[in-house]
Design a protein around this motif. Structure first.
Motif, PDB file in Angstrom:
ATOM      1  N   LYS A 147       5.785 -60.626  53.508  1.00  0.00           N
ATOM      2  CA  LYS A 147       6.839 -59.514  53.849  1.00  0.00           C
ATOM      3  C   LYS A 147       7.683 -59.152  52.673  1.00  0.00           C
ATOM      4  CE  LYS A 147      10.738 -59.528  57.115  1.00  0.00           C
ATOM      5  NZ  LYS A 147      11.643 -59.300  56.373  1.00  0.00           N
ATOM      6  N   VAL A 148       8.034 -58.094  52.716  1.00  0.00           N
ATOM      7  CA  VAL A 148       8.763 -57.746  51.434  1.00  0.00           C
ATOM      8  C   VAL A 148      10.288 -58.272  51.588  1.00  0.00           C
ATOM      9  CG1 VAL A 148       9.453 -55.465  50.256  1.00  0.00           C
ATOM     10  CG2 VAL A 148       7.200 -55.612  51.410  1.00  0.00           C
ATOM     11  N   PRO A 149      10.881 -58.862  50.609  1.00  0.00           N
ATOM     12  CA  PRO A 149      12.368 -59.045  50.613  1.00  0.00           C
ATOM     13  C   PRO A 149      13.359 -57.971  50.988  1.00  0.00           C
ATOM     14  CG  PRO A 149      11.260 -60.206  48.899  1.00  0.00           C
ATOM     15  CD  PRO A 149      10.229 -58.949  49.618  1.00  0.00           C
ATOM     16  N   SER A 187      16.323 -57.659  49.842  1.00  0.00           N
ATOM     17  CA  SER A 187      17.061 -57.543  48.579  1.00  0.00           C
ATOM     18  C   SER A 187      16.299 -56.438  47.521  1.00  0.00           C
ATOM     19  CB  SER A 187      17.008 -58.779  47.866  1.00  0.00           C
ATOM     20  OG  SER A 187      15.748 -59.157  47.544  1.00  0.00           O
ATOM     21  N   ILE A 188      15.177 -56.337  47.833  1.00  0.00           N
ATOM     22  CA  ILE A 188      14.507 -55.484  46.714  1.00  0.00           C
ATOM     23  C   ILE A 188      14.955 -53.940  47.057  1.00  0.00           C
ATOM     24  CG2 ILE A 188      12.368 -54.159  46.200  1.00  0.00           C
ATOM     25  CD1 ILE A 188      10.709 -56.798  46.442  1.00  0.00           C
ATOM     26  N   TRP A 189      15.008 -53.399  48.263  1.00  0.00           N
ATOM     27  CA  TRP A 189      15.441 -51.989  48.582  1.00  0.00           C
ATOM     28  C   TRP A 189      16.909 -52.072  48.473  1.00  0.00           C
ATOM     29  CZ3 TRP A 189      15.168 -47.437  48.670  1.00  0.00           C
ATOM     30  CH2 TRP A 189      16.125 -46.539  49.315  1.00  0.00           C
ATOM     31  N   ASN A 214      18.726 -53.469  45.978  1.00  0.00           N
ATOM     32  CA  ASN A 214      18.745 -53.095  44.578  1.00  0.00           C
ATOM     33  C   ASN A 214      18.142 -51.919  43.988  1.00  0.00           C
ATOM     34  OD1 ASN A 214      19.552 -55.874  44.051  1.00  0.00           O
ATOM     35  ND2 ASN A 214      17.660 -56.773  43.758  1.00  0.00           N
ATOM     36  N   ILE A 215      17.275 -51.360  44.844  1.00  0.00           N
ATOM     37  CA  ILE A 215      16.799 -49.953  44.412  1.00  0.00           C
ATOM     38  C   ILE A 215      17.859 -48.838  44.797  1.00  0.00           C
ATOM     39  CG2 ILE A 215      15.215 -48.261  44.950  1.00  0.00           C
ATOM     40  CD1 ILE A 215      13.017 -50.563  45.329  1.00  0.00           C
ATOM     41  N   ARG A 253      20.692 -48.894  42.229  1.00  0.00           N
ATOM     42  CA  ARG A 253      20.478 -48.223  41.323  1.00  0.00           C
ATOM     43  C   ARG A 253      20.411 -46.807  41.341  1.00  0.00           C
ATOM     44  NH1 ARG A 253      15.381 -51.504  38.401  1.00  0.00           N
ATOM     45  NH2 ARG A 253      15.654 -49.596  36.954  1.00  0.00           N
ATOM     46  N   ILE A 254      20.026 -46.417  42.531  1.00  0.00           N
ATOM     47  CA  ILE A 254      19.906 -45.034  42.615  1.00  0.00           C
ATOM     48  C   ILE A 254      21.270 -44.321  42.869  1.00  0.00           C
ATOM     49  CG2 ILE A 254      19.203 -43.067  44.265  1.00  0.00           C
ATOM     50  CD1 ILE A 254      16.738 -44.653  44.959  1.00  0.00           C
ATOM     51  N   GLU A 255      22.146 -45.137  43.545  1.00  0.00           N
ATOM     52  CA  GLU A 255      23.459 -44.775  43.734  1.00  0.00           C
ATOM     53  C   GLU A 255      24.218 -44.701  42.390  1.00  0.00           C
ATOM     54  OE1 GLU A 255      23.786 -45.357  48.451  1.00  0.00           O
ATOM     55  OE2 GLU A 255      24.863 -46.913  47.049  1.00  0.00           O
ATOM     56  N   GLN A 283      23.054 -44.171  39.497  1.00  0.00           N
ATOM     57  CA  GLN A 283      22.238 -43.051  38.709  1.00  0.00           C
ATOM     58  C   GLN A 283      23.212 -41.912  39.212  1.00  0.00           C
ATOM     59  OE1 GLN A 283      18.444 -42.436  38.606  1.00  0.00           O
ATOM     60  NE2 GLN A 283      17.904 -44.244  37.448  1.00  0.00           N
ATOM     61  N   GLN A 284      23.049 -41.588  40.573  1.00  0.00           N
ATOM     62  CA  GLN A 284      23.719 -40.332  41.127  1.00  0.00           C
ATOM     63  C   GLN A 284      25.319 -40.279  40.716  1.00  0.00           C
ATOM     64  OE1 GLN A 284      22.852 -40.633  45.120  1.00  0.00           O
ATOM     65  NE2 GLN A 284      21.024 -39.528  45.096  1.00  0.00           N
ATOM     66  N   TYR A 323      10.047 -45.467  50.618  1.00  0.00           N
ATOM     67  CA  TYR A 323      10.018 -46.768  50.337  1.00  0.00           C
ATOM     68  C   TYR A 323       9.387 -47.597  51.421  1.00  0.00           C
ATOM     69  CZ  TYR A 323      11.570 -51.509  49.651  1.00  0.00           C
ATOM     70  OH  TYR A 323      11.567 -52.840  49.640  1.00  0.00           O
ATOM     71  N   TYR A 379       4.658 -54.298  46.660  1.00  0.00           N
ATOM     72  CA  TYR A 379       5.137 -55.589  46.561  1.00  0.00           C
ATOM     73  C   TYR A 379       3.980 -56.733  46.545  1.00  0.00           C
ATOM     74  CZ  TYR A 379       7.431 -60.133  47.490  1.00  0.00           C
ATOM     75  OH  TYR A 379       7.945 -61.324  47.451  1.00  0.00           O
ATOM     76  N   GLN A 414      10.763 -52.721  42.221  1.00  0.00           N
ATOM     77  CA  GLN A 414      12.016 -52.066  42.042  1.00  0.00           C
ATOM     78  C   GLN A 414      11.526 -51.136  40.948  1.00  0.00           C
ATOM     79  OE1 GLN A 414      15.716 -53.900  41.127  1.00  0.00           O
ATOM     80  NE2 GLN A 414      15.186 -55.827  42.181  1.00  0.00           N
ATOM     81  N   MET A 448      11.642 -46.918  41.440  1.00  0.00           N
ATOM     82  CA  MET A 448      12.550 -46.310  40.278  1.00  0.00           C
ATOM     83  C   MET A 448      11.718 -45.071  39.558  1.00  0.00           C
ATOM     84  SD  MET A 448      15.349 -47.236  41.030  1.00  0.00           S
ATOM     85  CE  MET A 448      16.568 -46.201  39.855  1.00  0.00           C
TER      86      MET A 448
END
Lengths: 150, 185
Positions: free
Chosen positions: A59-61, A63-65, A67-68, A71-73, A75-76, B23, B31, B49, B53
């Motif tokens: 299962k994808v944690p 926390s990954i999304w 963090n992404i 980072r995007i916000e 950058q914006q 995503y 993953y 990640q 990106m």
């Protein structure tokens, strides 16, 4: 088909369901008559295919999304800040800039006019000098040899 | 225009919610491929990640003529293989495998929990080189066809076939069936 060729198919296309119906049928006929190949295929299935096919993906944690997204916000926001800074700088200094631009244009026009006037004066002087030079030339008839014959 | 195309266009214009949908559609693949290849939770999370990106950054250059899924998978495979390569420069990445015991553990379902079993399967794949392992992961864990594996890895179809064949030969040789060993003994 030889057992060696058959085993290549058993390890690849037949195992992975990539064979067309005709070739699949050929393999199945062979497996019915060759116990060594049948045993080999059973081993491939139990030792490799079954454990790997039953592997449960992780299962994808969450926390990954997060963090992404962060980072995007970021950058914006950075891109927005840069454009906003440029805008605010331009708008904040607008009266001063307008005045400066007007002055630059005024001084520029004045300077160009002056340059034109002075270059016309130089042109006239040049012409005068040229005419005087010509008058001197007119007094003679060219080179010394030419003068001798004339 | 389908939903994915719309999400892509909205994401290019800075819509984070649209990018979240993109995503969600491919996070599991990215993953799990990263985890299988890097075998480390932290590295897998970081790789996931980075892949997204890159996807976000390159989204404006995506040509709708090709499959978006294949495009994302390709970025994943490239990134993960590059990370593997850079890791192997600094440390010997070979994972110790307790040879024949691995498959015995996998077969003996009742004496272990699911997590151990999963770990044993991964250890089994660790003996393969990165290209072979990538083909096996894409084929078995992600269920891609030969053609799809070839497109994602940019390998020739026959190269994919050869990698799978050699991987399986190696695994059979390294982890023969328990009954066979007992019979031989």
């Amino acid at each position: 088909m030889k057992c060696e060729d058959m085993r290549n198919l058993l390890l690849t296309d037949y195992l992975d369901g990539e064979l067309d119906a005709e070739r699949r049928f050929q393999v199945e006929v062979h497996l019915k008559s060759c116990y060594q190949c049948k045993d080999f295929f059973a081993e491939v299935k139990t030792q490799i295919k079954n454990p790997l096919d039953n592997y449960e993906v992780k299962k994808v944690p969450d926390s990954i999304w997060l963090n992404i997204k962060e980072r995007i916000e970021e950058q914006q926001a950075r891109a927005f800040n840069i454009s906003e800074k440029i805008n605010s700088w331009l708008w904040g200094w607008k009266p001063a800039l307008t005045l400066a631009l007007t002055l630059i244009i005024f001084v520029g026009v004045f300077f160009i006019n002056n340059v034109k006037i002075s270059s016309k004066a130089i042109d006239k002087t040049d012409t005068t000098v040229y005419l005087v030079d010509n008058e001197e030339d007119v007094a003679g008839f060219g080179t010394n040899i030419e003068n001798y014959f004339l | 225009m389908n939903d994915l195309d719309k999400f892509i266009k909205d994401a290019v214009n800075g819509d984070v919610r649209a990018f979240e949908q993109i995503y969600k559609a491919s996070a599991s693949f990215v993953y799990n491929v990263a985890w299988s290849m890097l075998r480390n939770e932290h590295d897998a999370q970081e790789a996931t990640q980075e892949v997204f990106m890159k996807v976000y950054k390159e989204l404006k250059n995506f040509r709708f003529a090709s499959s978006f899924k294949t495009w994302v998978y390709r970025i994943t495979v490239n990134h993960v293989l590059n990370v593997r390569k850079s890791q192997s420069r600094y440390k010997n990445h070979e994972v110790m495998v307790e040879d024949e015991n691995v498959i015995d553990h996998i077969s003996d379902h009742k004496e272990q929990n699911k997590e151990d079993e999963q770990e044993m399967i991964m250890k089994m794949l660790d003996i393969l080189d990165p290209q072979q392992k990538m083909c096996m992961v894409l084929r078995h864990l992600e269920g891609l066809s030969y053609q799809q594996v070839a497109e994602v890895t940019r390998m020739n179809l026959n190269t994919v076939r050869t990698h799978l064949k050699r991987s399986r030969e190696l695994l059979i040789k390294k982890f023969p069936r328990k009954e066979v060993i007992e019979h031989e003994m």
